[in-house]
Structure formats: structure tokens, C-alpha cells
Enzyme design. Structure first.
Site, PDB file in Angstrom:
ATOM      1  N   SER A 117       6.044  -6.087 140.709  1.00  0.00           N
ATOM      2  CA  SER A 117       6.885  -5.075 140.073  1.00  0.00           C
ATOM      3  C   SER A 117       8.254  -5.650 139.729  1.00  0.00           C
ATOM      4  O   SER A 117       8.802  -6.464 140.468  1.00  0.00           O
ATOM      5  CB  SER A 117       7.047  -3.903 141.039  1.00  0.00           C
ATOM      6  OG  SER A 117       7.912  -2.942 140.489  1.00  0.00           O
TER       7      SER A 117
ATOM      8  N   LYS B  57       6.616  -1.428 136.965  1.00  0.00           N
ATOM      9  CA  LYS B  57       8.061  -1.361 137.244  1.00  0.00           C
ATOM     10  C   LYS B  57       8.381  -0.170 138.152  1.00  0.00           C
ATOM     11  O   LYS B  57       7.867   0.932 137.940  1.00  0.00           O
ATOM     12  CB  LYS B  57       8.819  -1.235 135.912  1.00  0.00           C
ATOM     13  CG  LYS B  57      10.324  -1.011 136.047  1.00  0.00           C
ATOM     14  CD  LYS B  57      11.048  -2.194 136.641  1.00  0.00           C
ATOM     15  CE  LYS B  57      12.509  -1.847 136.982  1.00  0.00           C
ATOM     16  NZ  LYS B  57      13.087  -2.787 137.953  1.00  0.00           N
TER      17      LYS B  57
ATOM     18  N   GLY C 278      18.834  -2.341 138.868  1.00  0.00           N
ATOM     19  CA  GLY C 278      19.108  -0.949 139.242  1.00  0.00           C
ATOM     20  C   GLY C 278      18.039   0.036 138.800  1.00  0.00           C
ATOM     21  O   GLY C 278      18.332   1.175 138.435  1.00  0.00           O
TER      22      GLY C 278
ATOM     23  N   ASN D 106       8.462   1.577 147.220  1.00  0.00           N
ATOM     24  CA  ASN D 106       9.582   0.639 147.213  1.00  0.00           C
ATOM     25  C   ASN D 106      10.745   1.208 148.025  1.00  0.00           C
ATOM     26  O   ASN D 106      11.524   2.027 147.529  1.00  0.00           O
ATOM     27  CB  ASN D 106       9.976   0.392 145.751  1.00  0.00           C
ATOM     28  CG  ASN D 106      11.055  -0.654 145.612  1.00  0.00           C
ATOM     29  OD1 ASN D 106      11.685  -1.048 146.584  1.00  0.00           O
ATOM     30  ND2 ASN D 106      11.291  -1.088 144.379  1.00  0.00           N
TER      31      ASN D 106
ATOM     32  N   CYS E 159      14.680  -1.769 147.293  1.00  0.00           N
ATOM     33  CA  CYS E 159      15.515  -2.200 146.159  1.00  0.00           C
ATOM     34  C   CYS E 159      16.971  -2.291 146.621  1.00  0.00           C
ATOM     35  O   CYS E 159      17.530  -1.293 147.074  1.00  0.00           O
ATOM     36  CB  CYS E 159      15.388  -1.225 144.984  1.00  0.00           C
ATOM     37  SG  CYS E 159      16.507  -1.662 143.642  1.00  0.00           S
TER      38      CYS E 159
ATOM     39  N   THR F 120      13.685  -8.661 147.119  1.00  0.00           N
ATOM     40  CA  THR F 120      14.698  -9.718 146.950  1.00  0.00           C
ATOM     41  C   THR F 120      15.693  -9.779 148.116  1.00  0.00           C
ATOM     42  O   THR F 120      15.873  -8.809 148.848  1.00  0.00           O
ATOM     43  CB  THR F 120      15.466  -9.491 145.639  1.00  0.00           C
ATOM     44  OG1 THR F 120      15.977  -8.148 145.655  1.00  0.00           O
ATOM     45  CG2 THR F 120      14.582  -9.682 144.433  1.00  0.00           C
TER      46      THR F 120
ATOM     47  N   GLY G  71       7.410 -13.506 147.055  1.00  0.00           N
ATOM     48  CA  GLY G  71       8.729 -14.113 147.198  1.00  0.00           C
ATOM     49  C   GLY G  71       8.644 -15.574 146.830  1.00  0.00           C
ATOM     50  O   GLY G  71       8.200 -16.392 147.628  1.00  0.00           O
ATOM     51  N   GLY G  72       8.984 -15.889 145.576  1.00  0.00           N
ATOM     52  CA  GLY G  72       9.064 -17.284 145.162  1.00  0.00           C
ATOM     53  C   GLY G  72       7.744 -17.972 144.911  1.00  0.00           C
ATOM     54  O   GLY G  72       7.704 -19.199 144.774  1.00  0.00           O
TER      55      GLY G  72
HETATM   56  C1  SIN Z   1      15.821  -3.379 140.297  1.00  0.00           C
HETATM   57  O1  SIN Z   1      15.391  -2.687 139.383  1.00  0.00           O
HETATM   58  O2  SIN Z   1      16.997  -3.313 140.674  1.00  0.00           O
HETATM   59  C2  SIN Z   1      14.913  -4.360 140.985  1.00  0.00           C
HETATM   60  C3  SIN Z   1      13.810  -3.691 141.704  1.00  0.00           C
HETATM   61  C4  SIN Z   1      13.796  -3.902 143.160  1.00  0.00           C
HETATM   62  O3  SIN Z   1      14.521  -4.761 143.682  1.00  0.00           O
HETATM   63  O4  SIN Z   1      13.043  -3.215 143.852  1.00  0.00           O
END
Ligand code: SIN
Length: 304
Positions: free
Chosen positions: A21, A45, A72, A128, A131, A194, A244-245
Site C-alpha cells: 500500500s 492505497k 498524509g 493501517n 501511518c 515506515t 520494508g526495503g
Molecule cells: C501516507 O500516505 O502518508 C503513507 C501511508 C502510510 O505510511 O501508512
């Protein structure tokens, strides 16, 4: 011939590769480049109840062996995804898709689980709670075991589809959050989102990102992701989706040896839009080289 198939919460994947995503949109742009049915699946997404424009620019910063984003959660909102994008997706992706959902409140997550939990195309909900780029919700749920459990429970009450809680490496203890999600009814966990990070512009003497901080992804985070998957594998019984990577077949195998049943590929898609099909094509040769007949046999095998 080697076997790349794996089972994720009762759903078969032809191979363990899931486009992650945030790096794959809703798949449409990639579908113009290659047949998306080669993928195990993809996670769309992060979708919120209402549309979001995301954070102000600049929201991407370069980093050694990676990138930092502060997008975001820009997305068109749950109604447009359900009514317009999912029907369109049915034309170019013919496997179960992973629905990544994100909220500002427990109620938001419950509403999204109710909406996407009844969509035929959706194989799993990836919830999620990780984020790092939103002021309300997101990572604040994933950093706290009690809050993560509350979101898991609220989603669990709304759907019978497999629920995969997406965890953050930025929590004080990712294993405590993992255990709380498992106890609250999660079917699986995905990790890592992340790693919170930033850069500073030397000339302006100011942060590069308008949002100051963002999330680091790319090869730089692979060892962190492996450590988290390793620790969580030793703490829970439910399956893990590692990410992750990851950018090569060897990375996929390493992630599976650490404990991942399936593997998401994120930032690599932004470097090379053909990253996923290239990894999938390269997996059998790498398996043969390492004497692996079936990928499902190696999940967690490095734990002895
Ligand atoms: C984002 O849209 O900020 C990234 C999505 C995420 O880190 O979950």
C-alpha cells in the site's frame, strides 16, 4: 519445479509477493505496464472514510538507500473506492485484493471494516494503524497496545474477512502491540510501516518536508524490518506479512526465513515499476540455488 505458492489466512497466493500500500495506488497505472495477475496480490492505497488531499508539498525527501514520504494518506475516500475504483479494478485484477484502511477514530476503522468487509473482491483487510504522517489516528493507534487492541476489536466485530493489523516500528514495543492485536482477534499482522525520519535543507536551514517529519522506506530499512519480523514471529502465533526495503528475490527469502508468510514490496515499485514482476520471475532460480522446493517450508526457518 519449485513451489512459490503460500496460504495467507485461508486465501491462496500463487506467490508471496504483494505490492505494498502507498506505492501502488489502486493498481491502475501499473496495470498499463504489466498483467497484475502475476502478483500474489496488492494492497491498495490507505483509504479513509472521507477523501483526503494529504499533506502540503514538499512531501518526498531523498535519503541514503531510501526515501522519506509525508504524503498524509491522500486518497479519494471510501465511497469512491467502493463505487468507482473497485468496479474498475475488476477489469484489470482478477484475484483477491488487500484493502488498506486507515482512520482518525475507532469508529472510522469500524465503518471502513463494514464497508470493505463485504466487498467480494477484497480478500483481506489490512488495518493501517501505523501511518506516521497524520495528526489524528494512524500511528497513534499502532504505538499503544490498548489502542491497537481497540481498533482490532472494532474491526473484528464488523467483518468475517481476515484482518491484518499493519504495525509500526515506531512503537515503544512492537511485540507488545502485536500481542495485543492477536488477543483482540487479528488474523495476521503486517510489518513494518515506515520508520519515522527527517532531512534538513542546508541552504534553507529548515526541514526538507513541509510536514517536518515523514516515514523512511527503501533498502535502508530492510534490516530493521527483519529484526521486527523476527521479534514478532517469536511473540505471536498468527501469520506475518513482512515488508520494508524488499527489492530482490533474496530479500523475499530472507524475510520469510525471519518469519513472514507473505512479503510486501513497496518503495522498490517507485524505483522500477517492474520491480514486482522481476522479483516474481527471479524467485524460482533463487529457490533452486538455495535448495528450497517450497516457499511455505521456509517460513520462520531461521529460528531453528
Ligand atoms: C501516507 O500516505 O502518508 C503513507 C501511508 C502510510 O505510511 O501508512
Amino acid at each position: 519445479m519449485v513451489n512459490t505458492g503460500v496460504m495467507l489466512c485461508g486465501v491462496r497466493l500463487d506467490n508471496p509477493i504483494i505490492a505494498a500500500s502507498g506505492c501502488f495506488g489502486y493498481g491502475e497505472e501499473f496495470s498499463r505496464l504489466y498483467d497484475l495477475d502475476v502478483l500474489g496480490s496488492f494492497s491498495f492505497k490507505g483509504t479513509t472514510v472521507a477523501p483526503r488531499d494529504g499533506n502540503p508539498a514538499p512531501r518526498i525527501a531523498d535519503a541514503p538507500d531510501g526515501m522519506i514520504n509525508s504524503v498524509g494518506l491522500q486518497n479519494p475516500g471510501s465511497q469512491a473506492v467502493r463505487d468507482e475504483l473497485l468496479p474498475k479494478m475488476a477489469g484489470y485484477f482478477h484475484k483477491p485484493v488487500m484493502a488498506n484502511i486507515c482512520g482518525s477514530s475507532v469508529g472510522d476503522y469500524a465503518a471502513l471494516a463494514e464497508i470493505f468487509g463485504v466487498q467480494e473482491q477484497v480478500g483481506w483487510l489490512e488495518v493501517n494503524i501505523s501511518c506516521p504522517n497524520v495528526k489524528c489516528g494512524g500511528m497513534s493507534f499502532g504505538a499503544d497496545p490498548a489502542a491497537a487492541a481497540a481498533v482490532t476489536k472494532a474491526c473484528r466485530e464488523k467483518t468475517d474477512k481476515p484482518i491484518i493489523m499493519k504495525l509500526t516500528p515506531n512503537a515503544g514495543s512492537v511485540t507488545d502491540v502485536a500481542k495485543a492485536c492477536e488477543a483482540a482477534g487479528a488474523d495476521a499482522l503486517s510489518l513494518i510501516n515506515t520508520v519515522q525520519a527527517m532531512r534538513i535543507d542546508l541552504r534553507r536551514r529548515a526541514p526538507v518536508l513541509a510536514n517536518v517529519k515523514g516515514g523512511l522506506s527503501g533498502p535502508a530499512v530492510l534490516p530493521i524490518a527483519l529484526r521486527c519480523v523476527w521479534d514478532v514471529y517469536e511473540s505471536v502465533k498468527i501469520p506475518l506479512v513482512g515488508m520494508g526495503g524488499v527489492s530482490t528475490p533474496a530479500d523475499v527469502i530472507e524475510m520469510m526465513l525471519a518469519g513472514a508468510t507473505a512479503v510486501e514490496v513497496g518503495a522498490a515499485n517507485l524505483v522500477d515499476p517492474f520491480a514486482c514482476p522481476k522479483i516474481i520471475d527471479g524467485l524460482p532460480a533463487k529457490m533452486e540455488e538455495l535448495g528450497i522446493n517450497s516457499l511455505s517450508d521456509i517460513v520462520g526457518a531461521a529460528h531453528g
